[in-house]
Scaffold this motif. Structure first.
Motif, PDB file in Angstrom:
ATOM      1  N   LYS A 143     -42.556  43.755 -79.264  1.00 45.00           N
ATOM      2  CA  LYS A 143     -42.611  42.558 -78.419  1.00 45.00           C
ATOM      3  C   LYS A 143     -43.212  41.383 -79.187  1.00 45.00           C
ATOM      4  CE  LYS A 143     -41.471  45.162 -74.819  1.00 45.00           C
ATOM      5  NZ  LYS A 143     -40.155  45.127 -74.170  1.00 45.00           N
TER       6      LYS A 143
ATOM      7  N   THR B  97     -45.436  39.188 -71.474  1.00 45.21           N
ATOM      8  CA  THR B  97     -45.937  39.701 -70.203  1.00 45.21           C
ATOM      9  C   THR B  97     -46.488  41.116 -70.393  1.00 45.21           C
ATOM     10  OG1 THR B  97     -43.770  40.590 -69.557  1.00 45.21           O
ATOM     11  CG2 THR B  97     -44.222  38.288 -69.023  1.00 45.21           C
TER      12      THR B  97
ATOM     13  N   VAL C  63     -39.668  34.407 -73.874  1.00 43.19           N
ATOM     14  CA  VAL C  63     -40.469  35.323 -73.063  1.00 43.19           C
ATOM     15  C   VAL C  63     -40.059  36.770 -73.319  1.00 43.19           C
ATOM     16  CG1 VAL C  63     -41.252  35.901 -70.737  1.00 43.19           C
ATOM     17  CG2 VAL C  63     -40.634  33.530 -71.296  1.00 43.19           C
TER      18      VAL C  63
ATOM     19  N   GLU D  47     -35.308  34.772 -71.697  1.00 47.09           N
ATOM     20  CA  GLU D  47     -35.887  36.106 -71.510  1.00 47.09           C
ATOM     21  C   GLU D  47     -35.222  37.062 -72.495  1.00 47.09           C
ATOM     22  OE1 GLU D  47     -36.183  39.737 -68.237  1.00 47.09           O
ATOM     23  OE2 GLU D  47     -35.067  37.915 -67.747  1.00 47.09           O
TER      24      GLU D  47
ATOM     25  N   CYS E 186     -40.506  33.805 -65.983  1.00 45.00           N
ATOM     26  CA  CYS E 186     -39.467  32.820 -66.281  1.00 45.00           C
ATOM     27  C   CYS E 186     -39.126  31.997 -65.037  1.00 45.00           C
ATOM     28  CB  CYS E 186     -38.210  33.505 -66.796  1.00 45.00           C
ATOM     29  SG  CYS E 186     -38.335  34.207 -68.451  1.00 45.00           S
TER      30      CYS E 186
ATOM     31  N   LYS F 257     -41.148  39.824 -66.971  1.00 43.27           N
ATOM     32  CA  LYS F 257     -40.516  38.729 -67.725  1.00 43.27           C
ATOM     33  C   LYS F 257     -39.742  37.787 -66.802  1.00 43.27           C
ATOM     34  CE  LYS F 257     -37.957  41.282 -70.477  1.00 43.27           C
ATOM     35  NZ  LYS F 257     -38.276  42.635 -69.974  1.00 43.27           N
TER      36      LYS F 257
END
Length: 434
Positions: free
Chosen positions: A185, A164, A44, A142, A54, A50
């Motif tokens: 990301k 996210t 993630v 994460e 999670c 995030k």
């Protein structure tokens, strides 16, 4: 070695912040016995949300009887918050045991001419070793910062990636445009591995979809049309989804944070792809799940939120405005604020003064060299508000001041830095025990 000694040694690693390559992290994990092998890993990334995604996903998987490890960062009060299985943080005893195993491996690496793992890399290795020894089936990771070069991205075969919301943060490292940040990301996207992403930012979504397409990864985007907030109260909210999970389209969350429904829907979408046929009520699971430091009311009228960048502050301000109808006419709104130097704290302050109807602003400095000096914060606020602004040198002094002037009907919102939230969490818990 005891727990306090182990934490102290790990904290000392923060003085050596040079980032390693992913190959270095892979070598660390290899020397740890390849703890990632045979695990179903969900990776993630994102700017905000995030940790919440999670947490929601872990709660669903755990309720479905899946032994699920969760690695997150940063922590608010205890470093053990970063490593948990189900509802349980790693115990102090197991923390020490895994620390000693990881430190022995790090020592062997140094003897072979390699450098010691960094703070984050070391904790990541500890978490993976712990999850392996505890025989978890799923692991939710994460990212710490970015994605492409993050230590967690050494995992090559996740079963799913989730990205996210993406906004302007850490621009000095990740880039000065949404597209550049989204590209960093998107570095967690893997060939053929399904991606679920927040699709509410068109510029970011374009980058994510293109990266997924190039990787042959199925991309499922969650837009703001996928859910709708139906009702919000003083303590919780209700939202609906377009797609049905668990036989119902109505969901409740024990939070007033208007930014949480999209995170819950991301988790629901991920869970629906991992669990073909639910055996428990996911609606009930979400209703019983919260995440510390996200519009968390730790004591009556004391709300802590981890908003520490402009996108998060905008979302928080919206949530605060939605709570205005529930505030007593005699009640005051108090903001307790601090920030770190590398954030756009001047823009945050301007926005806060314009969008949050506060009666009192209290500013302080976090106990970290990165913290903005109290004098600087005190200078910024009067440029944008005619309201009362009070400065206190320490978080403890700021907390004491607000305690002394807060009436029962008043509401205090504490945000601006995760360090501040962690300090306030500890102080308020301490006060509640007295």
């Amino acid at each position: 070695m005891n727990y306090e000694d182990a934490v102290k040694k790990i904290d000392e690693l923060q003085m050596f912040a040079k980032k390693h390559s992913l190959d270095h992290t892979r070598t660390f994990l290899s020397c740890m016995g390849m703890p990632q092998q045979g695990k179903k890993i969900i990776h993630v990334a994102g700017t905000n949300g995030k940790g919440s995604v999670c947490r929601y996903l872990q709660a669903i998987l755990s309720a479905e009887g899946k032994k699920t490890g969760l690695f997150t960062s940063p922590h608010l009060v205890s470093i053990r918050e970063r490593i948990r299985i189900g509802e349980e943080l790693i115990s102090q005893e197991r923390f020490v045991q895994v620390f000693e195993e990881a430190e022995e491996v790090a020592g062997r690496m140094e003897a072979e001419g390699l450098t010691h793992p960094t703070y984050f890399e070391f904790l990541f290795g500890m978490a993976m070793k712990y999850f392996d020894e505890e025989q978890t089936e799923y692991i939710i990771l994460e990212t710490g910062l970015g994605g492409r070069l993050d230590a967690t991205n050494c995992i090559e075969n996740p079963v799913m990636t989730i990205i996210t919301s993406i906004g302007m943060d850490h621009t000095e490292i990740l880039g000065d445009t949404i597209e550049k940040i989204a590209a960093e990301k998107a570095g967690i996207i893997k060939p053929g591995v399904p991606l679920i992403c927040d699709g509410t930012n068109p510029e970011a979504l374009m980058v994510l979809k293109k990266t997924a397409e190039n990787a042959g990864a199925d991309c499922r985007e969650i837009s703001d049309c996928a859910f709708k907030i139906r009702k919000i109260t003083e303590k919780d909210l209700e939202f609906s989804t377009v797609n049905l999970y668990d036989g119902t389209a109505m969901w409740n969350l024990p939070t007033t944070a208007s930014y949480q429904p999209v995170n819950a829907v991301l988790a629901l979408e991920a869970a629906s792809r991992l669990i073909a046929k639910p055996s428990v009520s996911w609606r009930q699971v979400l209703w019983q799940t919260s995440w510390k430091g996200r519009m968390e009311e730790v004591l009556p009228g004391w709300i802590l939120d981890g908003a520490h960048n402009m996108p998060a502050v905008r979302a928080l301000a919206e949530s605060i405005r939605m709570q205005e109808p529930f505030r007593s006419p005699e009640g005051k709104l108090i903001v307790l604020f601090s920030a770190v130097k590398e954030k756009d704290y001047r823009d945050m302050i301007q926005y806060i003064c314009r969008e949050i109807p506060a009666d009192l602003f209290v500013v302080t400095k976090i106990p970290d060299e990165r913290g903005v000096r109290t004098e600087e914060l005190l200078k910024q606020f009067p440029q944008w508000t005619a309201g009362k602004v009070v400065a206190k040198d320490t978080v403890r002094e700021a907390c004491g001041y607000v305690v002394s002037c807060k009436k029962e009907q008043d509401r205090v919102y504490c945000f601006g830095s995760l360090y501040l939230v962690g300090e306030m969490e500890a102080l308020l818990r301490e006060a509640a025990r007295c």
